[in-house]
Scaffold this active site. Structure first.
Site, PDB file in Angstrom:
ATOM      1  N   THR A 100       0.825  -1.210   0.000  1.00 48.05           N
ATOM      2  CA  THR A 100       0.000   0.000   0.000  1.00 48.05           C
ATOM      3  C   THR A 100       0.859   1.261   0.000  1.00 48.05           C
ATOM      4  O   THR A 100       2.053   1.222   0.276  1.00 48.05           O
ATOM      5  CB  THR A 100      -0.941   0.018   1.219  1.00 48.05           C
ATOM      6  N   ASP A 101       0.209   2.376  -0.287  1.00 50.41           N
ATOM      7  CA  ASP A 101       0.887   3.674  -0.216  1.00 50.41           C
ATOM      8  C   ASP A 101       0.382   4.426   1.015  1.00 50.41           C
ATOM      9  O   ASP A 101      -0.357   3.875   1.834  1.00 50.41           O
ATOM     10  CB  ASP A 101       0.688   4.470  -1.506  1.00 50.41           C
ATOM     11  N   PHE A 102       0.745   5.679   1.147  1.00 48.34           N
ATOM     12  CA  PHE A 102       0.386   6.466   2.323  1.00 48.34           C
ATOM     13  C   PHE A 102      -1.120   6.623   2.504  1.00 48.34           C
ATOM     14  O   PHE A 102      -1.598   6.876   3.602  1.00 48.34           O
ATOM     15  CB  PHE A 102       1.059   7.846   2.260  1.00 48.34           C
ATOM     16  N   SER A 103      -1.896   6.418   1.442  1.00 48.12           N
ATOM     17  CA  SER A 103      -3.354   6.578   1.527  1.00 48.12           C
ATOM     18  C   SER A 103      -4.044   5.332   2.070  1.00 48.12           C
ATOM     19  O   SER A 103      -5.228   5.374   2.398  1.00 48.12           O
ATOM     20  CB  SER A 103      -3.923   6.912   0.143  1.00 48.12           C
ATOM     21  N   PHE A 163      -4.345   2.622   0.230  1.00 48.58           N
ATOM     22  CA  PHE A 163      -4.751   1.841  -0.940  1.00 48.58           C
ATOM     23  C   PHE A 163      -3.534   1.133  -1.523  1.00 48.58           C
ATOM     24  O   PHE A 163      -2.394   1.550  -1.314  1.00 48.58           O
ATOM     25  CB  PHE A 163      -5.349   2.753  -2.022  1.00 48.58           C
TER      26      PHE A 163
END
Length: 156
Positions: free
Chosen positions: A30-33, A35
């Site tokens: 995942t990324d910082f969001s 997602f």
């Protein structure tokens, strides 16, 4: 990684059963969001193609040796990001053979969560030895045909 499982899709509808690979989304995907990061889908799709090849041809190192250096390379890939996945989602990577040609094949892949398509991909893979395109071995060609989609094979 979670082991591959046989497909249950209706072969009459698709022209053959797709290969299915369950994949769990981890924090690292995942990324910082929160997602799934877009490049992580490339790894999921690669795993799907790799496990399909393993199911059809066995150990890839052995295939490489027996076929005198035969390798598969991605020549083209088109992705359609439809919906996002999140950490802890259980996804299924579906892989089908669309078209078999002399030295290449077109594969259709989907990343699904349940029945929902998250990512759809069209992938062209070339069969290569010593940097040059070579014909896909007949035995392997026949095995790839068992996971074919609704389009007929073309063999120029």
């Amino acid at each position: 990684m979670i082991a591959a499982e046989p497909a249950n899709d209706d072969p009459a509808q698709e022209g053959g059963s797709p290969h299915r690979l369950p994949v769990r989304v981890y924090y690292e995907d995942t990324d910082f969001s929160g997602f799934v990061y877009h490049a992580s889908y490339l790894r999921f799709l690669e795993r799907g193609r790799t496990e399909l090849l393993r199911d059809l041809a066995g150990d890839q190192s052995e295939l490489h040796r027996e076929a005198r250096g035969l390798v598969f390379v991605v020549r083209r890939m088109s992705l359609d990001f439809v919906r996002p996945a999140r950490m802890d989602d259980l996804l299924t990577i579906l892989t089908r053979t669309r078209v078999l040609r002399g030295a290449s094949m077109q594969l259709a892949q989907e990343v699904r969560r349940g029945g929902e398509i998250l990512v759809a991909a069209e992938v062209t893979v070339a069969c290569v030895r010593d940097g040059r395109a070579v014909r896909l071995p007949d035995g392997l060609r026949q095995r790839f045909a068992t996971v074919s989609a609704d389009r007929p094979s073309a063999d120029p």
